[in-house]
Design a protein around this motif. Sequence first.
Motif, PDB file in Angstrom:
ATOM      1  N   ALA A  30       3.701  18.819   0.646  1.00  8.76           N
ATOM      2  CA  ALA A  30       3.135  17.487   0.416  1.00  8.76           C
ATOM      3  C   ALA A  30       2.154  17.553  -0.756  1.00  8.76           C
ATOM      4  O   ALA A  30       1.483  18.563  -0.977  1.00  8.76           O
ATOM      5  CB  ALA A  30       2.418  16.993   1.668  1.00  8.76           C
ATOM      6  N   PHE A  31       2.081  16.431  -1.482  1.00  6.02           N
ATOM      7  CA  PHE A  31       1.280  16.386  -2.702  1.00  6.02           C
ATOM      8  C   PHE A  31       0.510  15.073  -2.780  1.00  6.02           C
ATOM      9  O   PHE A  31       0.853  14.095  -2.111  1.00  6.02           O
ATOM     10  CB  PHE A  31       2.188  16.512  -3.936  1.00  6.02           C
ATOM     11  N   LEU A  32      -0.514  15.050  -3.609  1.00  4.58           N
ATOM     12  CA  LEU A  32      -1.164  13.785  -3.949  1.00  4.58           C
ATOM     13  C   LEU A  32      -0.268  13.052  -4.932  1.00  4.58           C
ATOM     14  O   LEU A  32       0.290  13.643  -5.852  1.00  4.58           O
ATOM     15  CB  LEU A  32      -2.544  14.037  -4.576  1.00  4.58           C
ATOM     16  N   THR A  33      -0.132  11.763  -4.747  1.00  8.24           N
ATOM     17  CA  THR A  33       0.837  10.986  -5.511  1.00  8.24           C
ATOM     18  C   THR A  33       0.522  10.968  -7.010  1.00  8.24           C
ATOM     19  O   THR A  33      -0.647  10.931  -7.419  1.00  8.24           O
ATOM     20  CB  THR A  33       0.908   9.537  -4.990  1.00  8.24           C
ATOM     21  N   VAL A  34       1.573  10.990  -7.810  1.00  6.13           N
ATOM     22  CA  VAL A  34       1.439  10.805  -9.255  1.00  6.13           C
ATOM     23  C   VAL A  34       1.912   9.415  -9.667  1.00  6.13           C
ATOM     24  O   VAL A  34       1.674   8.976 -10.791  1.00  6.13           O
ATOM     25  CB  VAL A  34       2.224  11.876 -10.050  1.00  6.13           C
TER      26      VAL A  34
ATOM     27  N   PHE B 282      -2.871  10.928  -9.144  1.00  4.56           N
ATOM     28  CA  PHE B 282      -3.467  12.229  -9.426  1.00  4.56           C
ATOM     29  C   PHE B 282      -2.533  13.073 -10.293  1.00  4.56           C
ATOM     30  O   PHE B 282      -1.322  13.097 -10.072  1.00  4.56           O
ATOM     31  CB  PHE B 282      -3.750  12.966  -8.109  1.00  4.56           C
ATOM     32  N   ARG B 283      -3.105  13.746 -11.263  1.00  3.56           N
ATOM     33  CA  ARG B 283      -2.341  14.661 -12.125  1.00  3.56           C
ATOM     34  C   ARG B 283      -3.153  15.949 -12.284  1.00  3.56           C
ATOM     35  O   ARG B 283      -4.292  15.906 -12.738  1.00  3.56           O
ATOM     36  CB  ARG B 283      -2.099  14.051 -13.507  1.00  3.56           C
ATOM     37  N   ALA B 284      -2.550  17.070 -11.939  1.00  2.00           N
ATOM     38  CA  ALA B 284      -3.203  18.372 -12.115  1.00  2.00           C
ATOM     39  C   ALA B 284      -2.965  18.840 -13.541  1.00  2.00           C
ATOM     40  O   ALA B 284      -2.333  19.870 -13.790  1.00  2.00           O
ATOM     41  CB  ALA B 284      -2.672  19.370 -11.097  1.00  2.00           C
ATOM     42  N   GLU B 285      -3.514  18.086 -14.470  1.00  2.00           N
ATOM     43  CA  GLU B 285      -3.305  18.355 -15.887  1.00  2.00           C
ATOM     44  C   GLU B 285      -4.543  19.050 -16.449  1.00  2.00           C
ATOM     45  O   GLU B 285      -5.660  18.552 -16.329  1.00  2.00           O
ATOM     46  CB  GLU B 285      -3.063  17.036 -16.627  1.00  2.00           C
ATOM     47  N   ASN B 286      -4.332  20.215 -17.047  1.00  2.00           N
ATOM     48  CA  ASN B 286      -5.446  21.003 -17.566  1.00  2.00           C
ATOM     49  C   ASN B 286      -5.894  20.435 -18.908  1.00  2.00           C
ATOM     50  O   ASN B 286      -5.608  20.971 -19.975  1.00  2.00           O
ATOM     51  CB  ASN B 286      -5.033  22.463 -17.711  1.00  2.00           C
TER      52      ASN B 286
ATOM     53  N   HIS C 241       0.863  -1.185   0.000  1.00  9.09           N
ATOM     54  CA  HIS C 241       0.000   0.000   0.000  1.00  9.09           C
ATOM     55  C   HIS C 241       0.898   1.233   0.000  1.00  9.09           C
ATOM     56  O   HIS C 241       1.360   1.672   1.050  1.00  9.09           O
ATOM     57  CB  HIS C 241      -0.924   0.004   1.220  1.00  9.09           C
ATOM     58  N   THR C 242       1.135   1.788  -1.155  1.00  9.33           N
ATOM     59  CA  THR C 242       1.955   3.003  -1.241  1.00  9.33           C
ATOM     60  C   THR C 242       1.105   4.204  -0.844  1.00  9.33           C
ATOM     61  O   THR C 242      -0.109   4.213  -1.033  1.00  9.33           O
ATOM     62  CB  THR C 242       2.501   3.182  -2.663  1.00  9.33           C
ATOM     63  N   PRO C 243       1.741   5.254  -0.301  1.00 11.97           N
ATOM     64  CA  PRO C 243       0.965   6.384   0.229  1.00 11.97           C
ATOM     65  C   PRO C 243       0.327   7.238  -0.861  1.00 11.97           C
ATOM     66  O   PRO C 243       0.858   7.361  -1.968  1.00 11.97           O
ATOM     67  CB  PRO C 243       2.002   7.184   1.014  1.00 11.97           C
TER      68      PRO C 243
END
Length: 431
Positions: free
Chosen positions: A215-219, A242-246, A179-181
């Motif tokens: 800290a970030f949501l994992t990509v 997660f990717r903050a891709e427009n 279980h990776t974070p």
Amino acid sequence: MFGARLLARALRSCSSAPCPGHRPPARLSVRDALGAQSTSGERVKVQGWIRSVRSQKEVLFLHINDGSSLESLQVVADSSFDNRELAFGSSVEVQGQLVKSPSKKQNMELKAEKIEVVGNCDATAFPFKYKERHPLEYLRQYPHLRCRTNALGSILRVRSEATAAIHSFFKDNGFVHIHTPIITSNDCEGAGQLFQVEPSSKIKMPEENFFNVPAFLTVSGQLHLEVMSGAFTQVFTFGPTFRAENSQSRRHLAEFYMVEAEISFVESLQDLMQVMEGLFKTATMMVLSNCPEDVELCHKFIAPGQKERLEHMLKNNFLIISYTEAVEILKQSSQNFTFTPEVAAVDLLVPGVGELFGGSLREERYHFLEQQLARSGLTETYQWYLDLRRFGSVPHGGFGMGFERYLQCILGIDNIKDVIPFPRFTHSCIL
């Protein structure tokens, strides 16, 4: 008086436990009811939603579905049960006897003795209509209701079955599930397309970060799997990324699921490619075996011709090209591409879907990595990554597979937003 006490005792006993001859009906799913091989005359209970209602002079026919299968269970009842509440979309509980159906279209049917409407549905206001095949674009407007349609029901059952098949493949091949974070301080892809995690403004915090570092949501779970590959020779993870891709394209989501694996003592891309191909073919064959009706619905009504294309993929070797060629192809497709520490890499491209798999051998040369990090000013941040090469390092490699793109590939679904229950993309986070 004595007889009255015995009667009262008997009534109390019946209220707390079933009395002989008054056993409660066994609860069955629609799938189990349809698959029953014999009937013993026992009463059963089926709960679900009405998919169709047909009333004749003396007989009432209902079709009930509970999501356990594409096929609905036919309920046969006396016409006296008919009322306006028995409408398309209403939830019901039906008790009766499961009997052999005289129809060749299904094995069993339920002869109703009791029908209870649990929840009414105004069929005129309900956005989906009986016998109307709505396009997926239309269903996308109702993320809270679209799971009730045959199309989304089939896609989501395939998604569930594919999840189990992937876990089964890794377990059967000796992989350890990690279980990776979801919250991480790493930018694995190096693209900067990250969602930063911060406490709500309502929470009073000192000026420093909650975690003392950004800290970030994992990509990607790759770096965490590389850590684990120093203790387990075969590891995998399966979870949200997660990717903050427009982008609102049919191939991109802001939240999606990734299947990632890391293997120690691997020195050739061929070894990785065998695992990648084995995962795809084994999982797909299990899906085709366990929910053929759901796959067939997609191939027949959503993506005609996909059945033949999928059969071709399962019978033949994949088109696996070099990493350099993949970058050029993806650049021509206007897709962003970034790099991770790699020595040699491969990508698996699928027409109409894009990159399905990406795999590589990792850079294990300590001094080379040390120089790269120093030039980037990241030595302190990634000292732990250097430590992996200092203490018992081994050649290793891994790969990732986009789960939603995998579903697109096997089902022929054009838009990635239709293979995930609640799609998240730029300007859209409904529910």
